[in-house]
Design a protein around this motif. Structure first.
Motif, mmCIF file in Angstrom:
data_model
loop_
_atom_site.group_PDB
_atom_site.id
_atom_site.type_symbol
_atom_site.label_atom_id
_atom_site.label_comp_id
_atom_site.label_asym_id
_atom_site.label_seq_id
_atom_site.Cartn_x
_atom_site.Cartn_y
_atom_site.Cartn_z
ATOM 1 N N ASP A 61 0.825 -1.222 0.000
ATOM 2 C CA ASP A 61 0.000 0.000 0.000
ATOM 3 C C ASP A 61 0.857 1.268 0.000
ATOM 4 N N LYS A 80 -4.846 -3.957 7.986
ATOM 5 C CA LYS A 80 -5.529 -2.760 8.518
ATOM 6 C C LYS A 80 -6.511 -3.137 9.619
ATOM 7 N N VAL A 88 3.387 -9.008 7.187
ATOM 8 C CA VAL A 88 2.308 -8.259 7.843
ATOM 9 C C VAL A 88 1.096 -9.160 8.096
ATOM 10 N N HIS A 121 2.436 -4.574 11.838
ATOM 11 C CA HIS A 121 3.640 -4.061 11.198
ATOM 12 C C HIS A 121 4.828 -4.086 12.169
ATOM 13 N N ASP A 144 -0.984 -7.144 3.269
ATOM 14 C CA ASP A 144 -0.743 -5.764 3.710
ATOM 15 C C ASP A 144 -2.069 -5.042 3.957
ATOM 16 N N HIS A 169 6.899 -7.901 2.146
ATOM 17 C CA HIS A 169 6.343 -7.089 3.227
ATOM 18 C C HIS A 169 4.959 -7.580 3.671
HETATM 19 ZN ZN ZN Z 1 2.438 -2.210 5.049
#
Ligand code: ZN
Length: 428
Positions: free
Chosen positions: A138, A189, A288, A265, A185, A284
Motif C-alpha cells: 500500500d 488494517k 504483515v 507491522h 498488507d 512485506h
Molecule cells: Zn504495510
C-alpha cells in the motif's frame, strides 16, 4: 476505474493540513495507452523524463511505456538482490548522474523500484509518476521511502508520486505471491485500526473517523472480491489495487502511517531487523499478514479475559529496558530502539484508565474478525498464515509479541496488554 480525489480529500481536516498530493489516479485496462495524453495534459513542460524499472518490470511494462513516450531515458536495474537500500539507490544514481538534467521521473515496478525512485525524486527536487506492476503493497503513494540503510530499517522523507497509472492488464498478471502480499498488507488494517481505536479510547489520541470508516468499507470490498483473485477476475485485481492505493491515500491525508500500521507491522519490522531471528527474505505483506494473525490470536484471548472481568492491572508500566538490551545486540540498532522509547509512550497511562475504558476496549476487540476467518481469507490467495510459512520458528512467537511493541513509538493494544495480570497467559 476513475477515482474521485476531491471527495477523498474532503475527509481530511484542513486545520491539520490533511491533503492529497496527487493530480490523479487511473486504475484500468490499457491505462498505459493514455500516457501521451496524460503527459500532455499535466506535465507538458517536462523535457527530460527518466523511467526507472528493473529487468522484469521493463519487459512487462517498461517497453510499453517507451513505445508511448519514445523520447524518455530508461534506467533498467538488475533485479537480483535489488532492495530499497543504499545499493539500489546507488545503482540508479550512477545512471541518473550520466543523464544530467532531469525534469520528471517514472517509477515502473513494484515497491522497491518505487522507493528508489521516490528517494531520488525528493533529492532532485522533481516530481514522479507511479506505474505499479503488481498489487503488492500500500506504499505506492507514500511520501516516505522505506529503506534498509546499512542494515538498518529507516524511513526517509521523500515524495508522493503526482500521478498513479495502474494498468490492469499488467498488475493482474503479476506473480501470485506479490498479489498475496498485497492482500496481507491490506488485511493488516484490521489490527491497525483496532489498535488506533483502542489508543484513542484510552488516551484520547487523535482519530479521524471518516478515514476509519472509509477503510472498513475498503476492507469489506476486498473480502467480497478475494475469490476473484484466484479466478483471474480483472475486477477483483482492480479492487485490490484500489484498496492498496486508498490505504496509501489515508496515510497521505493523515501525514503519517497511523491509519495503516500498528501491531502487525511492528512484528514485521522486528523480523526484518533480524534481532531475534536469522534474516528472512519474504515480501512485506506476507510478514504483515502473519503479524496480523498472531496479534489477533492474542487480542481474542485477551478479550475473553476482559469479558470475565476477574483480572488486576498494574498501576503503571515502565519500558522493559533489559528486554530491549538483551535482544537488540547490535549497538546502533539498540540505540535506535532506545530512542523510540524515550519518553515512554505509556508514561501517562494508568491501569485505572484501562479499567475505566474496559467496555470500549471489549467492543472494539469484538469487531476484530476472528483468526479462522483471517486465515480463510489469506488461504484464498495461497498466502502465508503462520510464522513457519515465512521461515520463522513458532518458538519465537512469545518473544516477538513481547518485544515488537518497542520497535516504533506508536501505541498498540499489544503494548497496553503489559498492564494486565493475564499478559503472559495470552502471549504464550
Ligand atoms: Zn504495510
Amino acid at each position: 476505474m476513475k477515482i474521485n480525489l476531491k471527495k477523498i480529500e474532503k475527509m481530511g481536516d484542513p486545520t491539520r493540513n490533511q491533503k492529497i498530493l496527487l493530480d490523479d489516479i487511473f486504475i484500468e485496462k490499457n491505462a498505459l495507452s493514455k500516457l501521451p495524453e496524460i503527459m500532455n495534459t499535466y506535465y507538458k513542460d517536462y523535457q527530460s523524463i527518466v523511467m526507472i524499472c528493473d529487468e522484469n518490470t521493463y519487459n512487462i511494462a517498461g517497453k510499453k511505456v517507451e513505445s508511448k513516450l519514445p523520447n524518455i531515458n530508461t534506467i533498467v536495474l538488475d533485479p537480483n538482490h535489488l532492495h530499497a537500500d543504499e545499493h539500489g539507490v546507488e545503482q540508479a544514481d550512477i545512471h541518473l548522474k550520466k543523464i544530467g538534467k532531469i525534469d520528471f521521473l517514472i517509477a515502473c515496478g513494484s515497491g522497491t523500484v518505487h522507493d528508489i525512485t521516490r528517494y531520488h525524486a525528493y533529492n532532485l527536487g522533481i516530481d514522479f509518476m507511479s506505474i505499479p506492476t503488481a498489487a503488492s503493497v500500500d506504499g505506492f503513494v507514500s511520501t516516505m521511502a522505506a529503506m534498509t540503510w546499512k542494515g538498518m530499517k529507516k524511513t526517509f522523507t521523500a515524495v508522493s508520486p503526482r500521478f498513479v497509472l495502474a494498468d490492469t492488464e499488467i498488475f493482474s498478471k503479476a506473480p501470485a505471491r506479490l498479489t498475496a502480499s498485497g492482500v496481507g498488507d491490506l488485511l493488516g488494517k484490521y489490527t491497525a485500526l483496532c489498535d488506533w481505536k483502542i489508543a484513542h479510547a484510552v488516551t484520547g489520541e487523535y482519530i479521524n473517523w471518516d478515514i476509519v470508516n472509509w477503510e472498513y468499507d475498503i476492507l469489506e470490498e476486498l473480502v467480497q472480491t478475494l475469490d476473484g483473485l484466484s479466478k483471474n477476475d480483472e475486477k477483483a485485481y482492480e479492487n485490490l489495487m484500489y484498496g492498496l492505493l486508498m490505504s496509501g491515500l489515508a496515510m497521505q491525508l493523515m501525514g503519517y502511517s497511523r491509519p495503516a500500521s500498528c501491531c502487525e507491522h511492528h512484528c514485521s519490522h522486528l523480523w526484518e531487523e533480524a534481532a531475534i531471528n536469522e534474516p528472512i527474505d519474504f515480501y512485506h505483506g506476507e510478514k504483515v499478514g502473519v503479524g496480523m494473525i498472531i496479534c489477533t490470536q492474542v487480542y481474542k484471548k485477551a478479550l475473553s479475559y476482559l469479558k470475565r472481568g476477574d483480572y488486576t492491572l498494574h498501576a503503571s508500566v515502565d519500558v522493559e529496558f533489559d528486554l530491549i538490551k538483551d535482544n537488540f545486540k547490535n549497538e546502533i540498532l539498540q540505540e535506535e530502539i532506545l530512542k523510540e522509547n524515550e519518553p515512554n509512550i505509556m508514561e501517562n497511562i494508568t491501569g485505572k484508565m484501562l479499567k475505566d475504558r474496559e467496555s470500549d476496549i471489549i467492543s472494539i476487540l469484538e469487531t476484530l474478525p476472528n483468526v479462522t476467518t483471517m486465515m480463510e481469507w489469506i488461504n484464498k490467495v495461497n498466502g502465508c498464515t503462520s510464522m513457519n510459512d515465512i521461515g520463522l520458528s513458532e518458538d519465537l512467537r512469545p518473544l516477538t509479541l513481547k518485544l515488537s511493541p518497542y520497535v516504533r513509538k506508536r501505541l498498540s493494544f499489544m503494548r497496553l496488554l503489559k498492564f494486565y495480570d493475564f499478559y503472559n497467559a495470552v502471549i504464550e
